[in-house]
Design an enzyme around this catalytic site. Structure first.
Site, short mmCIF file in Angstrom:
data_model
loop_
_atom_site.label_atom_id
_atom_site.label_comp_id
_atom_site.label_asym_id
_atom_site.label_seq_id
_atom_site.Cartn_x
_atom_site.Cartn_y
_atom_site.Cartn_z
N ILE A 125 -6.68 3.69 45.32
CA ILE A 125 -5.91 3.02 46.36
C ILE A 125 -5.16 4.01 47.25
O ILE A 125 -4.89 3.73 48.41
CB ILE A 125 -4.95 1.96 45.75
N ASP A 176 1.08 2.29 39.95
CA ASP A 176 2.37 2.69 40.50
C ASP A 176 2.60 4.18 40.32
O ASP A 176 3.04 4.87 41.24
CB ASP A 176 3.49 1.87 39.85
N GLY A 230 -2.27 -4.59 34.20
CA GLY A 230 -2.19 -3.42 33.33
C GLY A 230 -1.21 -3.66 32.20
O GLY A 230 -1.36 -4.60 31.42
#
Length: 167
Positions: free
Chosen positions: A11, A34, A121
């Site tokens: 991403i 993240d 996740g």
């Protein structure tokens, strides 16, 4: 309704105006997608996140993209639900993540946005249910975003997202 593309990839290297990160409430960075976004964007991302935190589950907030490569200009942080069996409003919170992220993208005038599979996740949301919620919410949300790229980290998630686009 934006055009939706489903891809397998990273991403942080997408050719979009904004990327969405599956954040925690502190916006300081974490694991999974993240952590990858925070590493790619550099330490100023955590500093900017700390300045606007906390972010409640289902909400979304934006920061600059810092060291991410253009055209990525913004990181939209959204906090997904922790899966507790499905009886605690998890589906609505997850749908809110997608709706709020699109609303923030509209505020930023972003025309293209890349999303990960939010909450699948460490937060434990069942990937098959999450894929259906993601796609149906994006399709049903009024937005000026023209292109949404659903970026899967693995092939099984890519298949689930692709299947949800064909329903």
């Amino acid at each position: 309704m934006p055009a939706i593309e489903v891809v397998l990839g990273d991403i942080t290297s997408e050719n979009v105006d904004a990327i969405v990160t599956a954040a925690n409430e502190s916006l300081l960075g974490g694991g999974g997608v993240d952590g990858a976004i925070h590493r790619a964007a550099g330490p100023r991302l955590a500093e900017a996140g700390a300045a606007i935190a906390p972010c409640e589950p289902g909400n979304a907030m934006a920061t600059p993209a810092f060291d991410l490569h253009p055209p990525i200009r913004h990181v939209i942080h959204t906090v997904g639900p922790v899966w507790e069996g499905g009886g605690y409003g998890e589906a609505e919170i997850l749908a809110s993540c997608y709706r709020r992220s699109l609303a923030v993208a509209d505020e930023l005038r972003a025309r293209s946005v890349a999303f990960p599979a939010i909450a699948t996740g460490v937060y434990g949301f069942p990937p098959d249910q999450a894929a259906k919620i993601a796609i149906s919410t994006i399709i049903s949300t009024r937005t000026d975003v023209e292109k949404v790229r659903m970026v899967a980290f693995d092939e099984s998630t890519r298949r689930l997202l692709a299947a949800a686009t064909h329903r």
